[in-house]
Design an enzyme around this catalytic site. Structure first.
Site, mmCIF file in Angstrom:
data_model
loop_
_atom_site.group_PDB
_atom_site.id
_atom_site.type_symbol
_atom_site.label_atom_id
_atom_site.label_comp_id
_atom_site.label_asym_id
_atom_site.label_seq_id
_atom_site.Cartn_x
_atom_site.Cartn_y
_atom_site.Cartn_z
ATOM 1 N N ASP A 50 -11.148 2.692 4.031
ATOM 2 C CA ASP A 50 -11.340 1.236 3.994
ATOM 3 C C ASP A 50 -12.826 0.874 3.896
ATOM 4 O OD1 ASP A 50 -9.374 -0.727 3.939
ATOM 5 O OD2 ASP A 50 -8.796 -0.409 6.031
ATOM 6 N N GLN A 95 -4.512 -1.464 9.589
ATOM 7 C CA GLN A 95 -4.425 -2.813 9.019
ATOM 8 C C GLN A 95 -4.998 -3.849 9.980
ATOM 9 O OE1 GLN A 95 -3.513 -3.449 5.893
ATOM 10 N NE2 GLN A 95 -3.781 -5.647 6.113
ATOM 11 N N LYS A 110 0.839 -1.204 0.000
ATOM 12 C CA LYS A 110 0.000 0.000 0.000
ATOM 13 C C LYS A 110 0.873 1.252 0.000
ATOM 14 C CE LYS A 110 -3.775 -2.461 2.263
ATOM 15 N NZ LYS A 110 -4.519 -2.831 3.462
HETATM 16 N N1 GUN Z 1 -6.724 -6.960 6.200
HETATM 17 C C1 GUN Z 1 -7.010 -7.721 5.130
HETATM 18 N N2 GUN Z 1 -7.577 -6.971 4.153
HETATM 19 C C2 GUN Z 1 -7.635 -5.711 4.636
HETATM 20 C C3 GUN Z 1 -8.110 -4.484 4.095
HETATM 21 O O1 GUN Z 1 -8.613 -4.388 2.969
HETATM 22 N N3 GUN Z 1 -7.964 -3.393 4.907
HETATM 23 C C4 GUN Z 1 -7.444 -3.470 6.152
HETATM 24 N N4 GUN Z 1 -7.381 -2.353 6.875
HETATM 25 N N5 GUN Z 1 -6.997 -4.594 6.682
HETATM 26 C C5 GUN Z 1 -7.095 -5.706 5.921
#
Ligand code: GUN
Length: 290
Positions: free
Chosen positions: A120, A97, A53
């Site tokens: 998100d 995350q 990311k």
């Molecule tokens: N963990 C697995 N997929 C995601 C996601 O799309 N966003 C976040 N914040 N954590 C994750």
């Protein structure tokens, strides 16, 4: 006949290219989109996602506020970090995350993120707006799945979509989005309580595998000509790789591709779309601050 392999890597590249162009326009107006990426602990898969990311943010010209916190960080300390980011006007998006360490209440943390910065799409307000069809940040992986289907010209209206998995991150939201008027699919959600999974999956015109378990979908569970979207990202040991593992999805790719009309690979299928949609949401959050 072998399926068309959906190139998620290339489709994601196109989305990122468009985001990069719009980011440059926004920067010319004096705003640099900024995403705060918060990681608690050092789970290897999470570290890898977060690094991806952060790399993408820089590639599209955005700024990255990377916050790495120790595994032992308390819930209160994390909430304080989020409150600071909520009030910082130079930060447009906040991503924490998941999963979080066990001693932290995930629901409390997601609720603390200001909905305007919830790129998100996990805040209950975002989830509620998505459910009732109001404008909101859409969760990145489900949104990425829809963009893949649309880009490949796959008709969702009237199709029977079967979703395997009911997570808050993928299964439930992708089912809701497919059932909304814009997609107009008939949706079935299967999960670990489903009595006869193959009888359900065999009915799917569009099969979304989001169970998080390798080998969940085998060829005998797929209807001839179905569209198969594999959201699974599973690490399995592989001593021939430098990392010691390789990534596989939830679908038995080699066998299922001989039956499906379209199929996503793992890697380079849905995964890159998640990051591309995150960039798009961050851009939107920054545009709203104009
Ligand atoms: N963990 C697995 N997929 C995601 C996601 O799309 N966003 C976040 N914040 N954590 C994750």
């Amino acid at each position: 006949m072998s399926a068309v392999i959906i190139d998620g890597f290339e489709i994601a590249r196109q989305v990122r290219e468009d985001v990069a162009k719009k980011t440059a326009e926004l920067k010319a107006k004096g705003i640099t989109p900024c995403l705060a990426v918060v990681l608690v602990g050092e789970d290897p898969a999470s570290v890898s996602y977060v690094t991806g990311k952060e790399k993408a943010l820089l590639e599209v010209g955005m700024s990255d506020r990377s916050i790495r916190l120790n595994e032992k960080t308390t819930e209160k300390e994390l909430l304080d970090v989020i409150h600071t980011l909520n009030t910082d006007t130079s930060v447009h998006g906040i991503l924490v995350q998941l999963p979080l360490p066990k001693h932290i209440d995930e629901a409390k943390v997601l609720l603390a993120i200001k909905p305007e910065k919830d790129v998100d799409g996990f805040h209950p307000i975002s989830v509620g707006n998505m459910l009732i069809g109001r404008k909101s940040f859409l969760p990145c992986t489900p949104h990425g799945v829809l963009v893949l289907l649309k880009t490949m010209g796959i008709q969702t209206s009237g199709a029977h979509a079967v979703v395997v998995g009911r997570s808050n991150i993928v299964g439930k939201p992708v089912a809701v989005l497919l059932a909304r008027k814009e997609c107009n699919a008939t949706v079935t959600i299967c999960h670990t309580g489903t009595k006869d999974l193959p009888s359900m999956t065999k009915q799917a015109d569009i099969l979304i595998a989001a169970a998080g378990k390798p080998g969940t979908i085998t060829a005998d569970m797929v209807k001839e000509g179905a569209v198969v979207i594999d959201v699974g990202v599973n690490r399995i040991p592989d001593s021939s790789k430098k990392s010691g593992f390789r990534l596989v999805g939830d679908v038995d790719f080699d066998a299922v591709k001989e039956k499906a009309s379209f199929i996503t690979p793992v890697p380079r299928g849905v995964g890159p779309m998640t990051i591309a949609m995150l960039m798009q949401n961050t851009l939107e959050a920054a545009e709203c601050s104009l």
